[in-house]
Design an enzyme around this catalytic site. Structure first.
Site, PDB file in Angstrom:
ATOM      1  N   SER A   1       0.869  -1.183   0.000  1.00  0.00           N
ATOM      2  CA  SER A   1       0.000   0.000   0.000  1.00  0.00           C
ATOM      3  C   SER A   1       0.900   1.225   0.000  1.00  0.00           C
ATOM      4  CB  SER A   1      -0.939  -0.014   1.206  1.00  0.00           C
ATOM      5  OG  SER A   1      -0.217  -0.217   2.405  1.00  0.00           O
TER       6      SER A   1
ATOM      7  N   GLU B   1       1.306   5.505   0.762  1.00  0.00           N
ATOM      8  CA  GLU B   1       0.767   6.677   1.469  1.00  0.00           C
ATOM      9  C   GLU B   1       1.238   7.960   0.787  1.00  0.00           C
ATOM     10  OE1 GLU B   1       0.768   6.541   5.815  1.00  0.00           O
ATOM     11  OE2 GLU B   1       1.592   8.574   5.800  1.00  0.00           O
TER      12      GLU B   1
ATOM     13  N   ASP C   1      -1.339  14.647  16.677  1.00  0.00           N
ATOM     14  CA  ASP C   1      -0.412  15.272  17.638  1.00  0.00           C
ATOM     15  C   ASP C   1      -0.917  16.642  18.036  1.00  0.00           C
ATOM     16  OD1 ASP C   1       1.598  13.289  17.969  1.00  0.00           O
ATOM     17  OD2 ASP C   1       2.135  13.627  15.881  1.00  0.00           O
TER      18      ASP C   1
ATOM     19  N   PHE D   1      13.069  13.672  11.169  1.00  0.00           N
ATOM     20  CA  PHE D   1      11.771  12.984  11.393  1.00  0.00           C
ATOM     21  C   PHE D   1      11.912  11.941  12.507  1.00  0.00           C
ATOM     22  CE2 PHE D   1       9.810  12.932   6.791  1.00  0.00           C
ATOM     23  CZ  PHE D   1       9.665  14.294   6.852  1.00  0.00           C
TER      24      PHE D   1
ATOM     25  N   HIS E   1       3.735  -1.176   3.748  1.00  0.00           N
ATOM     26  CA  HIS E   1       3.097   0.133   3.525  1.00  0.00           C
ATOM     27  C   HIS E   1       4.223   1.137   3.288  1.00  0.00           C
ATOM     28  CE1 HIS E   1      -0.046   3.223   4.047  1.00  0.00           C
ATOM     29  NE2 HIS E   1       0.831   3.914   4.754  1.00  0.00           N
TER      30      HIS E   1
HETATM   31  P1  FAD Z   1      -3.095   6.463  20.129  1.00  0.00           P
HETATM   32  O1  FAD Z   1      -3.189   5.045  19.691  1.00  0.00           O
HETATM   33  O2  FAD Z   1      -4.306   7.096  20.723  1.00  0.00           O
HETATM   34  O3  FAD Z   1      -1.883   6.557  21.161  1.00  0.00           O
HETATM   35  C1  FAD Z   1      -1.291   7.801  21.480  1.00  0.00           C
HETATM   36  C2  FAD Z   1      -0.503   7.710  22.771  1.00  0.00           C
HETATM   37  O4  FAD Z   1      -1.392   7.644  23.882  1.00  0.00           O
HETATM   38  C3  FAD Z   1       0.374   6.470  22.905  1.00  0.00           C
HETATM   39  O5  FAD Z   1       1.514   6.846  23.651  1.00  0.00           O
HETATM   40  C4  FAD Z   1      -0.499   5.493  23.685  1.00  0.00           C
HETATM   41  O6  FAD Z   1       0.284   4.547  24.367  1.00  0.00           O
HETATM   42  C5  FAD Z   1      -1.236   6.446  24.611  1.00  0.00           C
HETATM   43  N1  FAD Z   1      -2.590   6.031  24.967  1.00  0.00           N
HETATM   44  C6  FAD Z   1      -3.521   5.436  24.171  1.00  0.00           C
HETATM   45  N2  FAD Z   1      -4.682   5.275  24.840  1.00  0.00           N
HETATM   46  C7  FAD Z   1      -4.493   5.799  26.076  1.00  0.00           C
HETATM   47  C8  FAD Z   1      -5.325   5.961  27.238  1.00  0.00           C
HETATM   48  N3  FAD Z   1      -6.592   5.543  27.245  1.00  0.00           N
HETATM   49  N4  FAD Z   1      -4.796   6.561  28.335  1.00  0.00           N
HETATM   50  C9  FAD Z   1      -3.511   6.996  28.331  1.00  0.00           C
HETATM   51  N5  FAD Z   1      -2.669   6.879  27.273  1.00  0.00           N
HETATM   52  C10 FAD Z   1      -3.158   6.288  26.170  1.00  0.00           C
HETATM   53  N6  FAD Z   1      -0.695  12.133  12.251  1.00  0.00           N
HETATM   54  C11 FAD Z   1      -1.476  13.080  11.644  1.00  0.00           C
HETATM   55  O7  FAD Z   1      -1.686  14.176  12.199  1.00  0.00           O
HETATM   56  N7  FAD Z   1      -2.052  12.853  10.420  1.00  0.00           N
HETATM   57  C12 FAD Z   1      -1.889  11.678   9.761  1.00  0.00           C
HETATM   58  O8  FAD Z   1      -2.423  11.504   8.668  1.00  0.00           O
HETATM   59  C13 FAD Z   1      -1.081  10.653  10.367  1.00  0.00           C
HETATM   60  N8  FAD Z   1      -0.899   9.455   9.770  1.00  0.00           N
HETATM   61  C14 FAD Z   1      -0.172   8.465  10.403  1.00  0.00           C
HETATM   62  C15 FAD Z   1      -0.057   7.204   9.796  1.00  0.00           C
HETATM   63  C16 FAD Z   1       0.668   6.182  10.417  1.00  0.00           C
HETATM   64  C17 FAD Z   1       0.737   4.834   9.750  1.00  0.00           C
HETATM   65  C18 FAD Z   1       1.325   6.431  11.648  1.00  0.00           C
HETATM   66  C19 FAD Z   1       2.154   5.362  12.306  1.00  0.00           C
HETATM   67  C20 FAD Z   1       1.215   7.682  12.258  1.00  0.00           C
HETATM   68  C21 FAD Z   1       0.460   8.713  11.659  1.00  0.00           C
HETATM   69  N9  FAD Z   1       0.287   9.960  12.257  1.00  0.00           N
HETATM   70  C22 FAD Z   1      -0.487  10.934  11.648  1.00  0.00           C
HETATM   71  C23 FAD Z   1       0.960  10.278  13.529  1.00  0.00           C
HETATM   72  C24 FAD Z   1       0.077  10.004  14.761  1.00  0.00           C
HETATM   73  O9  FAD Z   1      -1.035  10.882  14.752  1.00  0.00           O
HETATM   74  C25 FAD Z   1       0.939  10.251  15.999  1.00  0.00           C
HETATM   75  O10 FAD Z   1       1.928   9.285  16.088  1.00  0.00           O
HETATM   76  C26 FAD Z   1       0.181  10.404  17.311  1.00  0.00           C
HETATM   77  O11 FAD Z   1       1.087  10.942  18.272  1.00  0.00           O
HETATM   78  C27 FAD Z   1      -0.379   9.115  17.892  1.00  0.00           C
HETATM   79  O12 FAD Z   1      -1.429   8.664  17.181  1.00  0.00           O
HETATM   80  P2  FAD Z   1      -2.065   7.183  17.458  1.00  0.00           P
HETATM   81  O13 FAD Z   1      -3.217   7.056  16.567  1.00  0.00           O
HETATM   82  O14 FAD Z   1      -1.032   6.158  17.469  1.00  0.00           O
HETATM   83  O15 FAD Z   1      -2.591   7.427  18.983  1.00  0.00           O
END
Ligand code: FAD
Length: 302
Positions: free
Chosen positions: A16, A18, A110, A219, A269
């Site tokens: 895939s 991105e 973020d 990065f 990916h």
């Molecule tokens: P989560 O899974 O919610 O986790 C975030 C943090 O919180 C982790 O440290 C986790 O351990 C912790 N956590 C989770 N649940 C809880 C809880 N209930 N209580 C306390 N702590 C908790 N960013 C963008 O802005 N736009 C994008 O399009 C984008 N695409 C991405 C694509 C991929 C494949 C990846 C790997 C990252 C991408 N990101 C993007 C970056 C991402 O948004 C950041 O890495 C962000 O900091 C974490 O997102 P997450 O979905 O992993 O968060």
């Protein structure tokens, strides 16, 4: 044992790609050239990122919609929890569903604040797991989520980070795509720990073909990915030699993918950065090829 480049590949490698939404007409042109170049490789899907705080909301939507309209590709839209209420996020998702988009990459996002500390938006989805749960209520989307072979920088512990991934899967995600990494052993250990934690969805390695080593170092520092010493040594001395750097980059990423494949990975990916050349070459090495040979853009111009 055989070197990764000599070892047998899985029969059916899936990929895939991105992309990020372009800011200018010129960037749109190069994105589109990359999409067209990669289309004949028949990826499982291509995805388009979502800017911090929804800053690219319209551009992401337009790009995803255009891919869906003008190509044979399955397009997925990234969506985050940042700076939006649940209703606003649900509305964005509904628009995607109405436009025929069935796959969301669901992320927390973020902090847009200068202190970098993430604070959930009042009335919004707090974490990605909450978003996955909410999206599943909007419609029966296919949902991919993020995973971190080197734990997410804000995670309380590696175990807590795995628990967070498990919650996303339990809420309905059917694929985890990893943050980029360079050390194959780091990925393999993570995959095994995820399996031991009962996570059974595919964990797809996120591959960043490195063409500008200085940018990648930057990065990597921001997202907690480590750069192995061998890599710094491989790229040393090439700062002013982009042509050689590109050849070396293709070799490094192809080795990484072949080593992952030798350890059982059959999906990849690619973070294309809206450029096709490195990703196309690495796919070729992985056996992912167009049904008919396609002349390269350079040949087509000649
Ligand atoms: P989560 O899974 O919610 O986790 C975030 C943090 O919180 C982790 O440290 C986790 O351990 C912790 N956590 C989770 N649940 C809880 C809880 N209930 N209580 C306390 N702590 C908790 N960013 C963008 O802005 N736009 C994008 O399009 C984008 N695409 C991405 C694509 C991929 C494949 C990846 C790997 C990252 C991408 N990101 C993007 C970056 C991402 O948004 C950041 O890495 C962000 O900091 C974490 O997102 P997450 O979905 O992993 O968060």
């Amino acid at each position: 044992s055989a070197l990764p480049l000599c070892s047998r590949l899985p029969d059916d490698v899936k990929v895939s790609f991105e992309f990020f939404p372009p800011k200018t007409d010129k960037m749109a042109e190069s994105l589109w050239a990359a999409v067209k170049r990669l289309e004949p490789l028949g990826p499982q899907f291509v995805s388009v990122t979502y800017g911090a705080g929804g800053s690219t909301r319209e551009r992401t939507h337009d790009t995803v919609a255009r891919i869906a309209r003008e190509t044979t590709l399955k397009a997925a839209a990234h969506l985050t929890c940042v700076d939006a209420t649940r209703e606003q996020v649900d509305d964005v998702a509904r628009r995607y569903w109405d436009a025929g988009i069935r796959h969301i990459v669901a992320l927390r996002g973020d902090s847009p604040e200068s202190d970098g500390v993430y604070r959930p938006t009042p009335g919004g989805y707090a974490f990605a797991a909450d978003l996955v749960e909410g999206l599943k209520k909007v419609a029966d989307f296919e949902i991919s989520v993020a995973a971190y072979p080197e734990p997410h920088p804000e995670a309380a512990s590696p175990e807590a980070d795995l628990d967070a991934l498990k919650r996303k899967v339990d809420a309905g995600a059917t694929r985890a795509i990893t943050q980029f990494f360079f050390d194959v052993d780091v990925f393999n250990r993570f995959r095994d720990r995820a399996a031991a934690a009962g996570i059974t969805v595919p964990i797809v390695p996120g591959i960043l073909p490195v063409s500008n080593f200085a940018t990648v170092t930057k990065f990597a520092g921001m997202c907690g990915a480590s750069i192995p010493q061998w890599m710094a040594e491989t790229f040393a001395g090439l700062d002013d030699d982009p042509d050689t750097r590109k050849l070396v980059a293709a070799m490094v990423a192809a080795q990484q993918c072949r080593a992952l494949a030798a350890a059982g990975a059959d999906q990849f990916h690619f973070y294309t950065l809206n450029r096709a050349d490195l990703t196309y070459a690495i796919c070729h090495v992985l056996g992912v090829r167009p049904p008919e040979p396609v002349p390269s853009p350079a040949m087509a111009e000649a």
